[in-house]
Scaffold this motif. Sequence first.
Motif, mmCIF file in Angstrom:
data_model
loop_
_atom_site.group_PDB
_atom_site.id
_atom_site.type_symbol
_atom_site.label_atom_id
_atom_site.label_comp_id
_atom_site.label_asym_id
_atom_site.label_seq_id
_atom_site.Cartn_x
_atom_site.Cartn_y
_atom_site.Cartn_z
ATOM 1 N N UNK A 102 81.242 7.664 26.921
ATOM 2 C CA UNK A 102 80.429 8.796 27.333
ATOM 3 C C UNK A 102 81.260 10.048 27.514
ATOM 4 N N UNK A 103 80.576 11.111 27.857
ATOM 5 C CA UNK A 103 81.218 12.412 28.087
ATOM 6 C C UNK A 103 80.869 12.895 29.489
ATOM 7 N N UNK A 104 81.854 13.464 30.157
ATOM 8 C CA UNK A 104 81.672 13.912 31.534
ATOM 9 C C UNK A 104 81.044 15.302 31.591
ATOM 10 N N UNK A 105 80.178 15.482 32.588
ATOM 11 C CA UNK A 105 79.551 16.777 32.833
ATOM 12 C C UNK A 105 79.893 17.211 34.256
ATOM 13 N N UNK A 106 80.429 18.415 34.453
ATOM 14 C CA UNK A 106 80.757 18.853 35.815
ATOM 15 C C UNK A 106 79.510 19.031 36.664
ATOM 16 N N UNK A 107 79.613 18.697 37.942
ATOM 17 C CA UNK A 107 78.511 18.863 38.891
ATOM 18 C C UNK A 107 78.849 20.060 39.775
ATOM 19 N N UNK A 108 78.029 21.110 39.691
ATOM 20 C CA UNK A 108 78.285 22.328 40.458
ATOM 21 C C UNK A 108 77.317 22.508 41.619
ATOM 22 N N UNK A 109 76.124 21.948 41.509
ATOM 23 C CA UNK A 109 75.093 22.133 42.530
ATOM 24 C C UNK A 109 75.495 21.426 43.828
ATOM 25 N N UNK A 150 82.864 24.259 52.426
ATOM 26 C CA UNK A 150 83.060 25.037 51.199
ATOM 27 C C UNK A 150 84.469 24.866 50.622
ATOM 28 N N UNK A 151 85.474 24.821 51.486
ATOM 29 C CA UNK A 151 86.856 24.666 51.023
ATOM 30 C C UNK A 151 87.039 23.322 50.313
ATOM 31 N N UNK A 152 86.438 22.277 50.885
ATOM 32 C CA UNK A 152 86.566 20.945 50.288
ATOM 33 C C UNK A 152 85.814 20.853 48.969
ATOM 34 N N UNK A 153 84.662 21.493 48.892
ATOM 35 C CA UNK A 153 83.916 21.500 47.631
ATOM 36 C C UNK A 153 84.706 22.213 46.533
ATOM 37 N N UNK A 154 85.330 23.339 46.876
ATOM 38 C CA UNK A 154 86.092 24.088 45.884
ATOM 39 C C UNK A 154 87.322 23.323 45.408
ATOM 40 N N UNK A 155 87.868 22.460 46.271
ATOM 41 C CA UNK A 155 89.066 21.702 45.909
ATOM 42 C C UNK A 155 88.745 20.467 45.078
ATOM 43 N N UNK A 156 87.470 20.111 44.983
ATOM 44 C CA UNK A 156 87.058 18.866 44.350
ATOM 45 C C UNK A 156 86.270 19.136 43.072
ATOM 46 N N UNK A 157 86.687 18.493 41.990
ATOM 47 C CA UNK A 157 85.923 18.537 40.742
ATOM 48 C C UNK A 157 85.169 17.221 40.624
ATOM 49 N N UNK A 158 83.847 17.300 40.657
ATOM 50 C CA UNK A 158 82.990 16.118 40.546
ATOM 51 C C UNK A 158 82.375 16.089 39.160
ATOM 52 N N UNK A 159 82.383 14.901 38.541
ATOM 53 C CA UNK A 159 81.844 14.756 37.192
ATOM 54 C C UNK A 159 80.814 13.640 37.142
ATOM 55 N N UNK A 160 79.774 13.890 36.352
ATOM 56 C CA UNK A 160 78.717 12.910 36.108
ATOM 57 C C UNK A 160 78.816 12.451 34.659
ATOM 58 N N UNK A 169 90.609 18.219 31.429
ATOM 59 C CA UNK A 169 90.349 17.350 30.291
ATOM 60 C C UNK A 169 88.921 16.817 30.337
ATOM 61 N N UNK A 170 88.490 16.367 31.490
ATOM 62 C CA UNK A 170 87.126 15.856 31.615
ATOM 63 C C UNK A 170 86.112 16.959 31.356
ATOM 64 N N UNK A 171 86.411 18.155 31.857
ATOM 65 C CA UNK A 171 85.494 19.281 31.690
ATOM 66 C C UNK A 171 85.371 19.766 30.267
ATOM 67 N N UNK A 172 86.299 19.348 29.398
ATOM 68 C CA UNK A 172 86.250 19.787 28.003
ATOM 69 C C UNK A 172 85.193 19.049 27.199
ATOM 70 N N UNK A 173 84.636 17.970 27.764
ATOM 71 C CA UNK A 173 83.617 17.207 27.051
ATOM 72 C C UNK A 173 84.158 16.188 26.087
#
Length: 200
Positions: A120-127, A155-165, A83-87
Amino acid sequence: MTTTDLTGTSASPLTSCPRSRVQRAVKRASYDRETAYRLIDRLKTAHVGFVEDGEPRIIPITAWRLGDDLYLHTLNGGRLSRRLGSGVLLCISFAVTNEWVMTKSAFHHSANYESLVLYGRAEPVHDDAAFDAAFRAIINQIEPGRWEQVRAPNDKERKATALFRIPIEEGAFKSRTGGPNDDPEDLALPVWHGTLSAGG
């Protein structure tokens, strides 16, 4: 222990429009960023509201600030992350009651509080570097220097976590301070009045 990171933040006030401008008790409102940021940094718990399938949703979640951006995280691939990633437009609130205001009449009892509502609108953080910087910020805000002592995410923990700005741009802060506002005719009533700590 918390720290306030105002380095590199904007000096401009929060923007507002009819949906975000305070309409009632406007003298209690502020659009000053530093005032708003102090509350975010102090609480780090937000209620994130949005509409899904035509119905309102409100999710309490840890949220923290780095510069002029708000960050939150959730399970990658979960319903909230999708939902957050949809903007979708989000309404994000922070609030705390500091004192109860006790008066000589039931009607005038009140609270001394601080609140903040943002849009506001959430933006995924991938970097990876930005990911680590965001989590370094909250961990070191909770306990200065702790990030340098603990293991960084793998890497496993990063893949399991969705971070949003969420850029902090639109919103309003509102607060009340002070004592009772009793009617003159009630002042002679033999009832204590004043403020009580809200605790917590």
